[in-house]
Scaffold this active site. Structure first.
Site, PDB file in Angstrom:
ATOM      1  N   ARG A   1      -5.324   0.595   6.696  1.00 34.83           N
ATOM      2  CA  ARG A   1      -4.149  -0.033   6.198  1.00 34.83           C
ATOM      3  C   ARG A   1      -3.183  -0.745   7.136  1.00 34.83           C
ATOM      4  O   ARG A   1      -2.058  -0.244   7.181  1.00 34.83           O
ATOM      5  CB  ARG A   1      -3.225   0.951   5.319  1.00 34.83           C
ATOM      6  CG  ARG A   1      -4.065   1.748   4.321  1.00 34.83           C
ATOM      7  CD  ARG A   1      -3.212   2.915   3.687  1.00 34.83           C
ATOM      8  NE  ARG A   1      -2.988   4.142   4.453  1.00 34.83           N
ATOM      9  CZ  ARG A   1      -3.739   4.970   4.912  1.00 34.83           C
ATOM     10  NH1 ARG A   1      -5.004   5.007   4.336  1.00 34.83           N
ATOM     11  NH2 ARG A   1      -3.497   5.702   5.905  1.00 34.83           N
ATOM     12  N   GLY A  26       1.462  -1.366   9.445  1.00 30.74           N
ATOM     13  CA  GLY A  26       0.704  -0.570   8.788  1.00 30.74           C
ATOM     14  C   GLY A  26       1.122   0.257   7.908  1.00 30.74           C
ATOM     15  O   GLY A  26       2.516   0.570   7.926  1.00 30.74           O
ATOM     16  N   TYR A  27       0.699   0.886   6.806  1.00 30.60           N
ATOM     17  CA  TYR A  27       1.075   1.600   5.640  1.00 30.60           C
ATOM     18  C   TYR A  27       0.627   3.132   5.727  1.00 30.60           C
ATOM     19  O   TYR A  27      -0.601   3.403   5.849  1.00 30.60           O
ATOM     20  CB  TYR A  27       0.824   0.886   4.486  1.00 30.60           C
ATOM     21  CG  TYR A  27       1.670  -0.238   4.431  1.00 30.60           C
ATOM     22  CD1 TYR A  27       2.868  -0.244   3.738  1.00 30.60           C
ATOM     23  CD2 TYR A  27       1.019  -1.400   4.994  1.00 30.60           C
ATOM     24  CE1 TYR A  27       3.495  -1.584   3.746  1.00 30.60           C
ATOM     25  CE2 TYR A  27       1.753  -2.825   4.888  1.00 30.60           C
ATOM     26  CZ  TYR A  27       2.992  -2.857   4.361  1.00 30.60           C
ATOM     27  OH  TYR A  27       3.763  -3.947   4.345  1.00 30.60           O
ATOM     28  N   LEU A  28       1.434   4.099   5.731  1.00 32.08           N
ATOM     29  CA  LEU A  28       1.221   5.519   5.610  1.00 32.08           C
ATOM     30  C   LEU A  28       0.732   5.803   3.737  1.00 32.08           C
ATOM     31  O   LEU A  28       0.941   4.935   3.045  1.00 32.08           O
ATOM     32  CB  LEU A  28       2.353   6.299   5.829  1.00 32.08           C
ATOM     33  CG  LEU A  28       2.740   6.797   7.075  1.00 32.08           C
ATOM     34  CD1 LEU A  28       3.088   5.549   8.115  1.00 32.08           C
ATOM     35  CD2 LEU A  28       3.576   8.154   6.966  1.00 32.08           C
TER      36      LEU A  28
END
Lengths: 157, 157
Positions: B85, B30-32
């Site tokens: 995300r 996942g992406y911050l």
């Protein structure tokens, strides 16, 4: 699993009496461009460096994930990703009432700003407040370091 | 200092012949919430977890800083910071022409998408392309994993 959280109170500072006997470190830190949901901080303290992910403050506590990184990586990330979102400060560490307090003396555009912080073990914990504390700013978002990193002057009261 | 960079080429995939003899890992990442300037990725691969900061691609190369993190931290960061995300995929690893290739088979909303990647030692390096490659998408921003993580379907050609 133990969830890593940060619980702290933050205050303005009056006078200079806190300086006596305090140890000092030079801190240089910057923030990657994130939204308000979380912050990604690169910090150099002396010759050590850390990458820290923090969540939003919810009911006084904040998730915090911190990892040591090579100094050269931190310098490169600050240079590449954190321009315009940097802070330099001197961190004074001292003990009061059995707890570790820090007083951050900001430099550059924020020169003159002094912020005292204490970490708590749990939300609402009683703590002996030193006499040199000014107004509490724990819940004032202008005093988040990630906000200060983009400020052009200390917040006005 | 050696600057950590990633230099890679990325392709669509045709046919199934690449599957033979490939090793497979399950990836969850996942992406911050960052701006386009850089990405902060949390990845779980098997029982290992990593935090990775990547800069923008400049002339085919991309700064990349990667650190192992405790699995429980990664799970917590994915849950707290990366909702909406996230990507799940199977990563097939195989050798062709003396180099390591990966083929990522995406799951969930991106099911059906196959992306092959090869890492290079320097920009412009000659590489023997396997016969099951489709169109090259190295410079197509729709195929950045950070963009795919927010997509609701595979990009249409």
């Amino acid at each position: 699993m133990t969830e890593p959280v940060e619980i702290e109170r933050k205050f303005l500072v009056v006078g200079q009496s806190w300086r006596e006997g305090a140890e000092v470190d030079l801190l240089s830190q910057g923030y990657l461009p994130t939204t308000d949901e979380c912050s990604v901080r690169v910090r150099i303290i002396g010759e050590r460096a850390y990458l820290t992910i923090k969540g939003p403050t919810i009911e006084g506590a904040r998730a915090e994930f911190e990892y040591p990184v090579p100094l050269a990586h931190a310098r490169s990330m600050l240079h590449q990703f954190c321009q315009g979102r940097m802070i330099a400060k001197r961190r004074y560490s001292l003990r009061h009432g059995g707890r570790l307090w820090t007083v951050d003396a900001f430099e550059g555009a924020l020169a003159g700003l002094l912020l005292a912080e204490v970490e708590l073990d749990h939300v609402g914990q009683e703590v002996d407040l030193p006499p040199w504390l000014g107004r509490e700013v724990t819940d004032d978002p202008r005093y988040l370091n990630s906000a200060l990193a983009e400020a052009t002057a200390p917040p006005e009261d």
